[in-house]
Motif scaffolding. Structure first.
Motif, PDB file in Angstrom:
ATOM      1  N   GLY A  32     -10.999  -1.547  -3.581  1.00  0.00           N
ATOM      2  CA  GLY A  32     -11.160  -2.439  -4.719  1.00  0.00           C
ATOM      3  C   GLY A  32     -10.215  -3.617  -4.749  1.00  0.00           C
ATOM      4  N   PHE A  33      -9.315  -3.701  -3.762  1.00  0.00           N
ATOM      5  CA  PHE A  33      -8.479  -4.897  -3.675  1.00  0.00           C
ATOM      6  C   PHE A  33      -9.342  -6.068  -3.209  1.00  0.00           C
ATOM      7  CE2 PHE A  33      -5.292  -1.464  -2.803  1.00  0.00           C
ATOM      8  CZ  PHE A  33      -4.566  -1.629  -3.975  1.00  0.00           C
ATOM      9  N   SER A  34      -9.045  -7.249  -3.731  1.00  0.00           N
ATOM     10  CA  SER A  34      -9.855  -8.420  -3.417  1.00  0.00           C
ATOM     11  C   SER A  34      -9.407  -9.118  -2.138  1.00  0.00           C
ATOM     12  CB  SER A  34      -9.793  -9.419  -4.575  1.00  0.00           C
ATOM     13  OG  SER A  34     -10.096  -8.787  -5.790  1.00  0.00           O
ATOM     14  N   ASP A  35      -8.186  -8.854  -1.719  1.00  0.00           N
ATOM     15  CA  ASP A  35      -7.649  -9.468  -0.505  1.00  0.00           C
ATOM     16  C   ASP A  35      -6.485  -8.627  -0.033  1.00  0.00           C
ATOM     17  OD1 ASP A  35      -7.327 -11.230   1.564  1.00  0.00           O
ATOM     18  OD2 ASP A  35      -6.631 -12.920   0.350  1.00  0.00           O
ATOM     19  N   CYS A  36      -6.166  -8.756   1.238  1.00  0.00           N
ATOM     20  CA  CYS A  36      -5.062  -8.008   1.832  1.00  0.00           C
ATOM     21  C   CYS A  36      -4.505  -8.814   2.990  1.00  0.00           C
ATOM     22  CB  CYS A  36      -5.535  -6.635   2.303  1.00  0.00           C
ATOM     23  SG  CYS A  36      -4.263  -5.649   3.144  1.00  0.00           S
ATOM     24  N   VAL A  37      -3.194  -9.070   2.971  1.00  0.00           N
ATOM     25  CA  VAL A  37      -2.529  -9.775   4.063  1.00  0.00           C
ATOM     26  C   VAL A  37      -1.245  -9.021   4.415  1.00  0.00           C
ATOM     27  CG1 VAL A  37      -3.473 -12.047   3.468  1.00  0.00           C
ATOM     28  CG2 VAL A  37      -1.309 -11.313   2.452  1.00  0.00           C
ATOM     29  N   ILE A  38      -0.735  -9.276   5.598  1.00  0.00           N
ATOM     30  CA  ILE A  38       0.491  -8.621   6.058  1.00  0.00           C
ATOM     31  C   ILE A  38       1.616  -9.649   6.076  1.00  0.00           C
ATOM     32  CG2 ILE A  38       1.558  -7.186   7.816  1.00  0.00           C
ATOM     33  CD1 ILE A  38      -1.011  -6.016   6.516  1.00  0.00           C
ATOM     34  N   ALA A  39       2.655  -9.385   5.290  1.00  0.00           N
ATOM     35  CA  ALA A  39       3.754 -10.343   5.128  1.00  0.00           C
ATOM     36  C   ALA A  39       5.007  -9.900   5.874  1.00  0.00           C
ATOM     37  CB  ALA A  39       4.085 -10.530   3.648  1.00  0.00           C
ATOM     38  N   ARG A  40       5.699 -10.890   6.375  1.00  0.00           N
ATOM     39  CA  ARG A  40       7.024 -10.670   6.953  1.00  0.00           C
ATOM     40  C   ARG A  40       7.996 -10.352   5.811  1.00  0.00           C
ATOM     41  NH1 ARG A  40       8.677 -12.659  11.766  1.00  0.00           N
ATOM     42  NH2 ARG A  40       6.840 -14.029  11.791  1.00  0.00           N
ATOM     43  N   PRO A  41       8.885  -9.375   5.952  1.00  0.00           N
ATOM     44  CA  PRO A  41       9.829  -9.041   4.874  1.00  0.00           C
ATOM     45  C   PRO A  41      10.975 -10.057   4.801  1.00  0.00           C
ATOM     46  CG  PRO A  41      10.171  -7.576   6.734  1.00  0.00           C
ATOM     47  CD  PRO A  41       8.976  -8.405   7.081  1.00  0.00           C
TER      48      PRO A  41
END
Length: 370
Positions: A32-41
């Motif tokens: 149900g999430f509308s978007d998903c990205v992978i971020a650098r910490p």
């Protein structure tokens, strides 16, 4: 679950990591999430702007923002062992607003759209936990901690750096395909996932959000003075609201959507698939007088599991009193205000007196023109 992320290495090759990332994104969307990205910490680049914001005092009474700047800049200090951050968003519009329109119903109580249903924080964290469980089932054990506006995190900056959108001049994140009516969440992980890259900004010369702000809280592009912001004043701030700001608040009793409603990019805003965002107790069509008749018990009943509970009964009634003062003249409003004088604390009574004065002033104007 441990607060420290282990440095456990997931035995996957680069091609496997790309495949795992694609699989995680697909699972996030299925939840149900509308978007998903992978971020650098890493949010170091946000610090200079944020320090200037604090220096100017634009954060008002939110003194907690002055703390943990090191952890905000370096998420691995908040959760040691963090190697990547899974950033997600949830759209919260139940229906698409008319483009470039601001509601004009002066006897109607306006509650920010995200707050008309259940509190999203639990929903967000719950689904992030499910996502972590699904990933464990696929790759084995690793450490993960979910967040939803619940820790010293530059969540908007992390999502922006990973391409979820860009920061608009109103300081909210805008997505080119989905506008800005969404909330953010993060899953800090010990997985070494491939990072996404930032997108480009597309506000251009537009200043619609700056121009429409009822209290002129956007003091310059990308800089918001919370002390003037209706969202801050009606939710976070517990004191006496300055008289010069009260008329600008109008009938907004919890939050404000004006800078989003006017944004051209919100013609692309998506409606939600999540039931929790749907209005409860008619909070999308309630009148100011209906809210004014609530006692504290009714407030607690109607705001159970709601973000509105955050502001507290007395501060909420302070906001409603301002709305009644700004409403068109009504003998019933004046009578209801006078009747409630003894029912509330000193801060609310100050706003009741102001509201009565505003109503009386409108009565005189009405007589003079009739």
């Amino acid at each position: 679950m441990s607060s420290n992320l282990s440095a456990q290495s997931i035995p996957l090759q680069n091609n496997d990591l790309q495949s795992l990332k694609a699989w995680i994104i697909a699972e996030a969307l299925a939840l149900g999430f509308s978007d998903c990205v992978i971020a650098r910490p890493d949010a170091q680049q946000e610090i200079a702007r944020f320090k200037e914001y604090l220096k100017r005092g634009y954060h008002g009474d939110m003194k907690y923002l002055e703390q943990n700047l090191d952890k905000r800049a370096d998420p691995s200090l908040l959760v040691p062992g963090t190697k990547s951050i899974i950033c997600v968003r949830m759209d919260y519009l139940v229906e698409s607003p008319k483009p470039r329109s601001i509601p004009d119903a002066p006897n109607h109580a306006i509650i920010a759209r995200y707050a008309r249903g259940r509190d999203y924080h639990k929903t967000m964290r719950g689904r992030l936990k499910i996502l972590a469980t699904k990933i464990r089932e696929k790759v084995g054990d690793f450490e993960a901690r979910p967040f939803a506006d619940s820790a010293p995190i530059f969540e908007k900056s992390l999502a922006e750096n990973a391409g979820m959108g860009w920061t608009g001049k109103h300081t909210l994140l805008i997505n080119k395909q989905a506008g800005s009516f969404f909330v953010l969440g993060e899953l800090f992980t010990s997985l070494e996932l491939p990072f996404d890259s930032a997108t480009t900004a597309h506000c251009g010369s537009c200043s619609a959000c700056i121009d429409i702000c009822p209290t002129q809280a956007i003091v310059e592009p990308y800089m918001l003075d919370a002390r003037k912001c209706i969202a801050y004043l009606t939710i976070e701030y517990k004191g006496i609201i300055a008289e010069e700001l009260r008329r600008g608040i109008g009938n907004r009793v919890f939050g404000c959507d004006d800078c989003q409603l006017i944004c051209p990019w919100n013609r692309y805003a998506k409606t939600t698939s999540i039931e929790d965002f749907h209005p409860r107790h008619g909070l999308d069509q309630v009148s100011l007088l209906q809210l004014w008749q609530w006692d504290e018990q009714r407030f607690l009943e109607r705001t159970e599991g709601s973000p509105i509970r955050r502001t507290g009964f007395q501060s909420f009634m302070r906001n409603v009193a301002i709305g009644l003062g700004n409403a068109p003249y009504s003998e019933q409003i004046v009578a209801e205000l006078k009747q409630a004088r003894s029912l509330h604390d000193d801060i609310v009574q100050i706003h009741i007196d102001w509201a009565i004065q505003e109503q009386n002033h409108k009565s005189i104007q009405h007589l003079a023109t009739s």
